[in-house]
Design a protein around this motif. Structure first.
Motif, PDB file in Angstrom:
ATOM      1  N   ASP A 143       0.831  -1.215   0.000  1.00 28.09           N
ATOM      2  CA  ASP A 143       0.000   0.000   0.000  1.00 28.09           C
ATOM      3  C   ASP A 143       0.862   1.261   0.000  1.00 28.09           C
ATOM      4  OD1 ASP A 143      -2.526  -1.490   0.376  1.00 28.09           O
ATOM      5  OD2 ASP A 143      -1.681  -1.948   2.360  1.00 28.09           O
ATOM      6  N   TYR A 144       2.061   1.150   0.556  1.00 30.23           N
ATOM      7  CA  TYR A 144       2.947   2.305   0.669  1.00 30.23           C
ATOM      8  C   TYR A 144       4.380   1.876   0.357  1.00 30.23           C
ATOM      9  CZ  TYR A 144      -1.116   3.928   3.301  1.00 30.23           C
ATOM     10  OH  TYR A 144      -2.404   4.231   3.681  1.00 30.23           O
ATOM     11  N   ALA A 145       5.192   2.846  -0.057  1.00 31.36           N
ATOM     12  CA  ALA A 145       6.596   2.558  -0.362  1.00 31.36           C
ATOM     13  C   ALA A 145       7.508   2.855   0.825  1.00 31.36           C
ATOM     14  CB  ALA A 145       7.053   3.376  -1.568  1.00 31.36           C
ATOM     15  N   THR A 146       7.028   3.680   1.768  1.00 27.47           N
ATOM     16  CA  THR A 146       7.827   4.003   2.943  1.00 27.47           C
ATOM     17  C   THR A 146       7.016   3.778   4.218  1.00 27.47           C
ATOM     18  OG1 THR A 146       7.190   6.341   3.131  1.00 27.47           O
ATOM     19  CG2 THR A 146       8.995   5.805   1.605  1.00 27.47           C
ATOM     20  N   ILE A 147       7.726   3.573   5.302  1.00 27.84           N
ATOM     21  CA  ILE A 147       7.079   3.354   6.591  1.00 27.84           C
ATOM     22  C   ILE A 147       6.424   4.650   7.080  1.00 27.84           C
ATOM     23  CG2 ILE A 147       7.481   2.663   8.990  1.00 27.84           C
ATOM     24  CD1 ILE A 147       9.942   1.065   7.888  1.00 27.84           C
ATOM     25  N   THR A 148       7.063   5.769   6.821  1.00 24.32           N
ATOM     26  CA  THR A 148       6.513   7.058   7.240  1.00 24.32           C
ATOM     27  C   THR A 148       5.158   7.316   6.580  1.00 24.32           C
ATOM     28  OG1 THR A 148       8.744   7.941   7.578  1.00 24.32           O
ATOM     29  CG2 THR A 148       6.951   9.536   7.321  1.00 24.32           C
ATOM     30  N   GLU A 149       5.026   6.952   5.319  1.00 22.61           N
ATOM     31  CA  GLU A 149       3.741   7.102   4.627  1.00 22.61           C
ATOM     32  C   GLU A 149       2.670   6.235   5.275  1.00 22.61           C
ATOM     33  OE1 GLU A 149       5.149   8.052   0.025  1.00 22.61           O
ATOM     34  OE2 GLU A 149       4.959   5.971   0.689  1.00 22.61           O
ATOM     35  N   VAL A 175      12.261   7.132  11.175  1.00 28.93           N
ATOM     36  CA  VAL A 175      10.878   6.753  11.450  1.00 28.93           C
ATOM     37  C   VAL A 175      10.516   7.146  12.882  1.00 28.93           C
ATOM     38  CG1 VAL A 175       9.239   4.850  11.612  1.00 28.93           C
ATOM     39  CG2 VAL A 175      10.990   4.848   9.808  1.00 28.93           C
ATOM     40  N   VAL A 176       9.415   7.872  13.023  1.00 30.83           N
ATOM     41  CA  VAL A 176       8.949   8.320  14.337  1.00 30.83           C
ATOM     42  C   VAL A 176       7.488   7.940  14.510  1.00 30.83           C
ATOM     43  CG1 VAL A 176       8.573  10.298  15.856  1.00 30.83           C
ATOM     44  CG2 VAL A 176      10.568  10.264  14.341  1.00 30.83           C
ATOM     45  N   VAL A 177       7.191   7.184  15.558  1.00 33.05           N
ATOM     46  CA  VAL A 177       5.811   6.863  15.924  1.00 33.05           C
ATOM     47  C   VAL A 177       5.402   7.851  17.013  1.00 33.05           C
ATOM     48  CG1 VAL A 177       4.229   5.106  16.793  1.00 33.05           C
ATOM     49  CG2 VAL A 177       6.186   4.430  15.376  1.00 33.05           C
ATOM     50  N   ASN A 178       4.634   8.859  16.634  1.00 25.60           N
ATOM     51  CA  ASN A 178       4.282   9.936  17.555  1.00 25.60           C
ATOM     52  C   ASN A 178       3.386   9.460  18.691  1.00 25.60           C
ATOM     53  OD1 ASN A 178       5.681  12.103  16.271  1.00 25.60           O
ATOM     54  ND2 ASN A 178       4.118  12.102  14.664  1.00 25.60           N
ATOM     55  N   ARG A 179       3.279  10.281  19.722  1.00 25.52           N
ATOM     56  CA  ARG A 179       2.538   9.906  20.922  1.00 25.52           C
ATOM     57  C   ARG A 179       1.057   9.656  20.624  1.00 25.52           C
ATOM     58  NH1 ARG A 179       4.415  11.591  26.815  1.00 25.52           N
ATOM     59  NH2 ARG A 179       3.077  10.186  27.983  1.00 25.52           N
ATOM     60  N   SER A 180       0.525  10.305  19.629  1.00 24.00           N
ATOM     61  CA  SER A 180      -0.897  10.145  19.301  1.00 24.00           C
ATOM     62  C   SER A 180      -1.179   8.833  18.572  1.00 24.00           C
ATOM     63  CB  SER A 180      -1.374  11.310  18.433  1.00 24.00           C
ATOM     64  OG  SER A 180      -0.667  11.342  17.210  1.00 24.00           O
ATOM     65  N   LEU A 181      -0.129   8.139  18.130  1.00 20.05           N
ATOM     66  CA  LEU A 181      -0.303   6.883  17.391  1.00 20.05           C
ATOM     67  C   LEU A 181      -0.119   5.710  18.344  1.00 20.05           C
ATOM     68  CD1 LEU A 181       1.623   7.740  14.098  1.00 20.05           C
ATOM     69  CD2 LEU A 181      -0.782   8.133  14.673  1.00 20.05           C
ATOM     70  N   THR A 182      -1.222   5.277  18.941  1.00 23.05           N
ATOM     71  CA  THR A 182      -1.179   4.208  19.939  1.00 23.05           C
ATOM     72  C   THR A 182      -1.491   2.858  19.307  1.00 23.05           C
ATOM     73  OG1 THR A 182      -3.479   4.714  20.491  1.00 23.05           O
ATOM     74  CG2 THR A 182      -1.785   5.726  21.848  1.00 23.05           C
ATOM     75  N   THR A 211      19.240  11.607  17.420  1.00 22.21           N
ATOM     76  CA  THR A 211      19.996  10.792  16.460  1.00 22.21           C
ATOM     77  C   THR A 211      19.297   9.474  16.134  1.00 22.21           C
ATOM     78  OG1 THR A 211      21.301   9.702  18.202  1.00 22.21           O
ATOM     79  CG2 THR A 211      22.212  11.738  17.233  1.00 22.21           C
ATOM     80  N   ALA A 212      18.242   9.142  16.854  1.00 21.42           N
ATOM     81  CA  ALA A 212      17.607   7.830  16.712  1.00 21.42           C
ATOM     82  C   ALA A 212      17.101   7.582  15.292  1.00 21.42           C
ATOM     83  CB  ALA A 212      16.458   7.688  17.693  1.00 21.42           C
ATOM     84  N   THR A 213      17.493   6.445  14.737  1.00 26.05           N
ATOM     85  CA  THR A 213      16.956   6.014  13.446  1.00 26.05           C
ATOM     86  C   THR A 213      15.465   5.738  13.570  1.00 26.05           C
ATOM     87  OG1 THR A 213      19.077   5.011  12.836  1.00 26.05           O
ATOM     88  CG2 THR A 213      17.114   4.227  11.667  1.00 26.05           C
ATOM     89  N   PHE A 214      15.089   5.117  14.683  1.00 26.65           N
ATOM     90  CA  PHE A 214      13.682   4.819  14.957  1.00 26.65           C
ATOM     91  C   PHE A 214      13.346   5.292  16.366  1.00 26.65           C
ATOM     92  CE2 PHE A 214      10.539   1.875  16.866  1.00 26.65           C
ATOM     93  CZ  PHE A 214       9.446   2.218  16.080  1.00 26.65           C
ATOM     94  N   ALA A 215      12.275   6.074  16.505  1.00 25.07           N
ATOM     95  CA  ALA A 215      11.827   6.558  17.809  1.00 25.07           C
ATOM     96  C   ALA A 215      10.338   6.273  17.954  1.00 25.07           C
ATOM     97  CB  ALA A 215      12.091   8.054  17.949  1.00 25.07           C
TER      98      ALA A 215
END
Length: 330
Positions: A143-149, A175-182, A211-215
């Protein structure tokens, strides 16, 4: 920038602690008090992080802010003392139960009690049984080409799992999983196949925190069969591969590769099972309450001539001494 960001999280933690006490029920005192301790400890961690982020210029504004922060730290520490006293009282009534995975597992699963049945199923089910909500693929088959999408499509404050299947490939994105994304779930094709890669580092002028690649900041996060790496190298000093500041978070069969500060286990409750973590200096560090079950911690040599290596280092402060890393067999 770091200070402003983390203080917002600290305010959220103080508010949800107050909200938790508003619904206090003696029958559930153990869970309520553990939540309160976790979130107050989180607020305290954010306050200390803000204080440490100052450039120590000694300006009047910095001195005033530091004084206000120290007062705030004292108030939060007092709140933790109140929780400790309530834990002591309820322990006498046999209402408290320890939260280490080995003592809170349902049956013989060895998982913490905060892992629901649905999340347990996600840990063991094949991807064809799960039916992901979104698929990420670099070859156009998803469905998407990137994880951020894919993350942009996740509903905010979702109460049930949103599963993102990440097909084999090296995804060079922050890649950042924000606080609102539970309750977001990442499932890959394997820790050496589905990999998130970055190279941000302190030598190039980036704060360690960023510096985190993934947060991940959204509570209830899970990752399975995934790889995360920071390829900056030992010469670039602090270069985080994974920063975890989401509560009740699980990493299963994941690999985290870096050198200095590979896994920033920042705060809250985390569970790592069958994971491999590599690094050199303080490569697992932070202020979280985490269990590492059947995990491999591999020390890397910074350079052929180097002999200086460093073990994992859980943080502790005089006002918050009870954070810990527990490393166990299954």
């Amino acid at each position: 920038m770091v200070c402003k960001e983390v203080l917002c999280f600290g305010i959220d933690d103080l508010q949800r602690t107050i909200d938790r006490y508003d619904s206090f029920n003696v029958a559930h005192a153990d869970r309520i008090l553990d939540d309160a301790r976790t979130w107050l400890s989180g607020a305290l961690t954010y306050q200390h992080t803000c204080l440490e982020a100052f450039d120590k210029s000694g300006s009047p504004a910095e001195i005033d802010i530091a004084k206000a922060l120290n007062r705030s730290i004292s108030f939060t520490a007092n709140g933790l003392n109140v929780v400790s006293e309530m834990e002591r009282m309820t322990s006498g009534l046999q209402l408290r139960r320890k939260l280490l995975a080995s003592e809170n597992a349902a049956g013989d699963t060895g998982l913490p009690r905060w892992v629901s049945f649905g999340r347990r199923r996600l840990l063991v089910s094949e991807i064809v049984e799960i039916k992901p909500n979104a698929t990420v693929a670099q070859d156009g088959s998803g469905d998407y080409a990137t994880i951020t999408e894919a993350l942009a499509a996740v509903p905010k404050k979702r109460g049930e799992a949103f599963v993102i299947y990440i097909k084999e490939g090296v995804y060079k994105e922050k890649v950042v999983v924000n606080r609102s994304l539970t309750n977001v779930v990442f499932i890959g094709d394997g820790p050496d196949k589905s990999k998130i890669s970055g190279e941000l580092n302190a030598v190039d002028g980036v704060k360690t925190f960023h510096t985190a690649t993934f947060a991940v900041m959204g509570d209830g996060f899970m990752a399975r069969d995934m790889g995360f790496e920071n390829t900056a190298g030992a010469a670039k000093h602090q270069a985080v591969a994974v920063r975890v500041q989401s509560d009740m978070t699980i990493f299963h069969n994941c690999r985290m590769d870096g050198y200095q500060d590979t896994l920033y286990d920042f705060t809250y409750r985390h569970f790592y099972r069958d994971c491999a973590i590599t690094g050199t200096v303080d490569f697992v560090f932070g202020n979280a309450k985490s269990v590492f079950q059947n995990c491999t911690l591999l020390l890397r040599r910074p350079s052929p001539a180097s002999t200086m290596l460093s073990p994992p280092t859980p943080a502790a402060t005089p006002t918050n001494p009870r954070r810990s890393f527990s490393i166990t067999a299954p």
